[in-house]
Motif scaffolding. Structure first.
Motif, PDB file in Angstrom:
ATOM      1  N   VAL A   1      -1.159  21.193   5.638  1.00 13.84           N
ATOM      2  CA  VAL A   1      -1.037  19.734   5.596  1.00 13.84           C
ATOM      3  C   VAL A   1      -0.850  19.134   6.993  1.00 13.84           C
TER       4      VAL A   1
ATOM      5  N   TYR B   1       5.930  13.403   2.335  1.00 14.17           N
ATOM      6  CA  TYR B   1       6.012  14.158   3.571  1.00 14.17           C
ATOM      7  C   TYR B   1       6.143  13.157   4.715  1.00 14.17           C
TER       8      TYR B   1
ATOM      9  N   LYS C   1       1.942   9.988   3.469  1.00 16.85           N
ATOM     10  CA  LYS C   1       0.843   9.920   2.493  1.00 16.85           C
ATOM     11  C   LYS C   1       0.764  11.127   1.555  1.00 16.85           C
ATOM     12  N   THR C   2       1.490  12.187   1.871  1.00 11.80           N
ATOM     13  CA  THR C   2       1.426  13.403   1.049  1.00 11.80           C
ATOM     14  C   THR C   2       2.641  13.487   0.137  1.00 11.80           C
ATOM     15  N   GLU C   3       2.408  13.438  -1.163  1.00 11.84           N
ATOM     16  CA  GLU C   3       3.489  13.566  -2.141  1.00 11.84           C
ATOM     17  C   GLU C   3       3.982  15.006  -2.137  1.00 11.84           C
TER      18      GLU C   3
ATOM     19  N   TYR D   1       4.018  20.524  -4.125  1.00 14.81           N
ATOM     20  CA  TYR D   1       4.092  21.650  -3.198  1.00 14.81           C
ATOM     21  C   TYR D   1       5.422  22.397  -3.282  1.00 14.81           C
TER      22      TYR D   1
END
Length: 357
Positions: free
Chosen positions: A242, A310, A314-316, A320
């Motif tokens: 990521v 994150y 923008k990264t849920e 993960y």
């Protein structure tokens, strides 16, 4: 009573700050250490004025034992795996942790009820739930591996493998790859036949395996093209994929998950500052903040709802996490009881197996 406890903690914290201006924290390096520096170290220094010295190690449990036994302790706080925390505590090498020093949840729920089951022991406080998984370079395989059995299948998925140099997690994964259900893994490993079965699976990939020792190595091995698949700590693969845009994919089938915990070595030079640091770092918000930097689940229930994006915005993070429902389909909780009792014996066998032609 809760107000008195909070006031007492605040007053004690003030005396801590006056008595020490530095605290050393030993951890595992790489992206994991970065997450701790951002979530714990920097805010702690900003609030208290106490400098945090970050020290990297392949496994912090090893220098703790050596320093305490030599009577020359330079580490104040260390981040260790669960079985090591129990073993070091049993050997009298760690300071005890007073539950009263751990802050309550924002709604007043006591720490004893807010931490996940088993996350606080006599000598240790968990911060994260991490997982050993396997990951692969998506450019290497036209058909994606999806199971732990695929990791051991050299015919269908050719290419070098990477594995941690040690028995722990490798034996469990080998049995799951051979069809042992996660619920039966430790019962199987408690028998000589089960151990032989695990090593027989490892035999299948031994000559094609590169053995890593530090958590930062697996993503580097993948990036350098030295391996096509490797076992790894899930957060390290997340950071590479990521944050750095590497073509890596995590396979959650057969993951082995456990806690990492903070401990204080017996004879720590800055004992009171070490306690203050742990009190600060294990509150609800700090544990949630760490999840902004790496994909490890916080060890407090109240932190879960605060985990969002994150640090890229923008990264849920939830998908993960090792503890995401979708990732727990065939997952194994590492048994600290098993490894406390058998770590030395099985690692001696592993090392002898590794050295044999």
């Amino acid at each position: 009573m809760k107000k008195l406890l909070i006031l007492s903690t605040a007053l004690t914290g003030a005396s801590f700050a006056a008595s020490a201006q530095e605290v050393s924290v030993m951890s595992w390096g790489g992206a994991y250490a970065v997450s701790q520096v951002e979530a714990y170290h920097k805010p702690f220094t900003a609030e208290t004025g106490i400098k945090v010295v970050s020290i990297d190690a392949d496994n912090p449990a090893t220098p703790i034992k050596a320093q305490v036994e030599a009577g020359n302790v330079t580490i104040d706080v260390a981040d260790v795996e669960y079985a090591d925390a129990i073993r070091l505590c049993d050997e009298g090498l760690l300071e005890e942790i007073d539950m009263a020093m751990l802050p309550p949840a924002p709604d007043g729920t006591p720490a004893s009820e807010d931490f996940l089951p088993g996350a606080v022991t006599d000598c240790a406080v968990a911060t994260i739930v991490f997982s050993t998984v396997f990951a692969y370079d998506t450019t290497k395989f036209p058909e994606a591996p999806t199971s732990m059995a695929d990791f051991f299948n050299m015919e269908k998925f050719p290419g070098k493998r990477g594995m941690r140099k040690g028995a722990k997690a490798n034996l469990e994964m080998a049995l799951m790859a051979d069809g042992v259900p996660a619920a039966d893994v430790y019962a199987t490993l408690e028998t000589p036949e089960g151990i032989d079965r695990a090593f027989a699976m490892l035999d299948k990939i031994k000559t094609d395996t590169i053995w890593w020792e530090a958590g930062a190595q697996p993503p580097q091995l993948l990036a350098d093209g030295e391996v096509a698949m490797t076992t790894a700590y899930n957060g390290r693969i997340f950071a590479a994929a990521v944050a750095e845009g590497k073509p890596f994919e995590t396979v959650w089938d057969g993951q082995v998950y456990e806690y990492d915990l903070f401990v204080i070595p017996k004879g720590a030079p800055n004992l009171e500052a070490a306690k203050q640091f742990i009190t600060f770092a294990t509150d609800t918000q700090r544990l949630a903040d760490q999840a902004k930097w790496i994909a490890y689940g916080p060890a407090r229930k109240s932190s879960g709802a605060l985990v969002g994006m994150y640090q890229d915005g923008k990264t849920e993070m939830a998908p993960y996490m090792p503890t995401s429902a979708a990732n727990l389909t065939n997952a194994l909780a590492s048994s600290y009881e098993f490894w406390v009792d058998r770590d030395t014996e099985l690692n001696e066998r592993f090392n002898a197996w590794l050295a044999a032609n």
